[in-house]
Structure formats: C-alpha cells, structure tokens
Design a protein around this motif. Structure first.
Motif, PDB file in Angstrom:
ATOM      1  N   UNK A   1       4.524  10.176  -6.681  1.00 47.84           N
ATOM      2  CA  UNK A   1       5.897  10.465  -7.699  1.00 47.84           C
ATOM      3  C   UNK A   1       5.346  10.616  -8.980  1.00 47.84           C
ATOM      4  N   UNK A   2       4.683  10.017  -9.416  1.00 53.31           N
ATOM      5  CA  UNK A   2       4.055  10.122 -10.792  1.00 53.31           C
ATOM      6  C   UNK A   2       3.250  11.515 -11.182  1.00 53.31           C
ATOM      7  N   UNK A   3       2.483  11.748 -10.102  1.00 58.92           N
ATOM      8  CA  UNK A   3       1.628  12.886 -10.404  1.00 58.92           C
ATOM      9  C   UNK A   3       2.545  14.023 -10.201  1.00 58.92           C
ATOM     10  N   UNK A   4       3.505  14.051  -9.299  1.00 57.88           N
ATOM     11  CA  UNK A   4       4.516  15.177  -9.270  1.00 57.88           C
ATOM     12  C   UNK A   4       5.395  15.222 -10.551  1.00 57.88           C
ATOM     13  N   UNK A   5       5.930  14.214 -11.015  1.00 56.07           N
ATOM     14  CA  UNK A   5       6.742  14.159 -12.401  1.00 56.07           C
ATOM     15  C   UNK A   5       5.990  14.892 -13.380  1.00 56.07           C
TER      16      UNK A   5
ATOM     17  N   UNK B   1      13.244  -2.777  -9.888  1.00 54.58           N
ATOM     18  CA  UNK B   1      14.267  -3.525  -8.980  1.00 54.58           C
ATOM     19  C   UNK B   1      14.911  -3.135  -7.755  1.00 54.58           C
ATOM     20  N   UNK B   2      14.699  -1.582  -7.580  1.00 54.84           N
ATOM     21  CA  UNK B   2      14.985  -0.886  -6.053  1.00 54.84           C
ATOM     22  C   UNK B   2      13.807  -1.138  -5.188  1.00 54.84           C
ATOM     23  N   UNK B   3      12.750  -1.196  -5.422  1.00 51.88           N
ATOM     24  CA  UNK B   3      11.619  -1.542  -4.860  1.00 51.88           C
ATOM     25  C   UNK B   3      11.070  -2.900  -4.418  1.00 51.88           C
TER      26      UNK B   3
ATOM     27  N   UNK C   1       1.029  -1.299  -0.067  1.00 51.74           N
ATOM     28  CA  UNK C   1       0.048  -0.080  -0.084  1.00 51.74           C
ATOM     29  C   UNK C   1       0.939   1.109  -0.147  1.00 51.74           C
ATOM     30  N   UNK C   2       1.900   1.417   0.889  1.00 52.76           N
ATOM     31  CA  UNK C   2       2.646   2.443   1.144  1.00 52.76           C
ATOM     32  C   UNK C   2       3.538   2.679  -0.455  1.00 52.76           C
ATOM     33  N   UNK C   3       4.094   1.819  -0.988  1.00 52.89           N
ATOM     34  CA  UNK C   3       4.593   1.799  -2.025  1.00 52.89           C
ATOM     35  C   UNK C   3       3.816   2.266  -3.195  1.00 52.89           C
ATOM     36  N   UNK C   4       2.706   1.659  -3.439  1.00 50.68           N
ATOM     37  CA  UNK C   4       1.642   2.182  -4.522  1.00 50.68           C
ATOM     38  C   UNK C   4       1.456   3.398  -4.561  1.00 50.68           C
ATOM     39  N   UNK C   5       1.068   3.831  -3.209  1.00 53.11           N
ATOM     40  CA  UNK C   5       0.784   5.372  -3.189  1.00 53.11           C
ATOM     41  C   UNK C   5       2.024   6.372  -3.226  1.00 53.11           C
ATOM     42  N   UNK C   6       3.021   5.822  -2.806  1.00 56.04           N
ATOM     43  CA  UNK C   6       4.407   6.664  -2.829  1.00 56.04           C
ATOM     44  C   UNK C   6       4.361   6.806  -4.474  1.00 56.04           C
TER      45      UNK C   6
END
Length: 175
Positions: A28-32, A53-55, A19-24
């Motif tokens: 990020x996509x919204x900000x970018x 790979x990093x997540x 959940x945390x990774x999904x919303x993060x």
C-alpha cells in the motif's frame, strides 16, 4: 494474570497474520507513493493512528495475551530486518521496496509527468524547495523525489561551486 503468557491463537497463525499485514502495508505504501510519506502532516499522523488501531485486532486475532503481542511485534521487527538485508543484497528487492529517485526538475523546468505520477502539486514542490533555502524552480539544475519522499535539489550555484573546486583541484594536480 496466569493467562498473560498463554496464547489463545496458534503461534503459526500469529506469525502468518503479521507477515500478511506487513507485506500488505508495504504494498500500500508503495502504491500510494513516496510523496505522501515525505512529510508527516497532522492528517497523516491521524491516519497512521487509525490504521494501526484498525489492524491491531487482525494482527493478534483478538488474542490479548502479552505473548501474542510479543510474537506479533517480534515477527514485524524480524521482517523489517529481513527486508533491509534483502535490499542490501539484491537490487531487485531494493527497487521493489524503495523505488529509485524520480527526477522532478531539470534545468529549471518542472517535469509535470513526474509530479502527476507522485500526485504532487507544483505548490508542494515549491514549498519543499523553499524549506531547503531555494527561492524558485529556476534556480534548480536538477531535483528528485527520493525514495523516502524527500526532495533533493542541486542548484546552479552549487553546480558552479563544484565545477570551480574540481578545476582548482585539477590545476593543483598539474602544477
């Protein structure tokens, strides 16, 4: 083999991590900005592979069991469905997740403020128009960067055709 379906990480933790990774990533996509995701370049593909790979370890807390992967993937898919339902039912959620289209050309003139907001160059915009068979900005009555990063445009030719068709329909209706 017997550890294949044995979780080494608590179920609630796996779900919370997903959940945390999904919303993060959504944030990020919204900000970018939409422009970055409108066209997938080789650089973008490499970046996506590196990010995934990093997540991956953070997603499963190092739990390599098949069940941990299935729980994480299921949580991400469920979140995707829930966000889609939320967008369908709530304009507020829709505006948070998928921003409204941003006007970048009006009456054949580029709106520089909109390009700056999306970090899009004039060359990028002209390239996207050419891909749509539009030779130049001056041909465009109005163009938008859509929420998915794509550029949509209505040319003066199309506008004239629409007006002519509407006038013809109105004439037939009267007579």
């Amino acid at each position: 083999m017997p550890d294949l379906f044995v979780l080494q990480t608590p179920l609630a933790e796996l779900i919370l991590r997903a959940v945390v990774i999904y919303f993060f990533l959504l944030l990020v996509m919204r900000i970018i900005g939409r422009h970055e995701f409108g066209q997938l370049t080789p650089f973008d593909l490499i970046l996506l592979l590196i990010i995934s790979e990093s997540i991956s370890q953070a997603l499963t807390a190092g739990d390599n069991s098949l069940l941990a992967g299935l729980v994480s993937a299921s949580t991400l898919l469920l979140l995707s469905v829930l966000v889609s339902i939320g967008q369908y039912k709530s304009p507020r959620i829709r505006n948070i997740v998928s921003p409204e289209a941003l006007k970048v050309i009006e009456d054949g003139k580029i709106i520089e403020k909109s390009l700056r907001r999306e970090l899009m160059t004039r060359d990028d915009l002209v390239e996207r128009l050419r891909a749509r068979g539009i030779d130049g900005v001056e041909e465009v009555r109005v163009a938008y960067i859509e929420s998915d990063g794509d550029v949509s445009a209505l040319t003066y030719r199309e506008t004239d055709r629409h007006r002519a068709a509407a006038a013809e329909e109105a004439e037939k209706a009267e007579g």
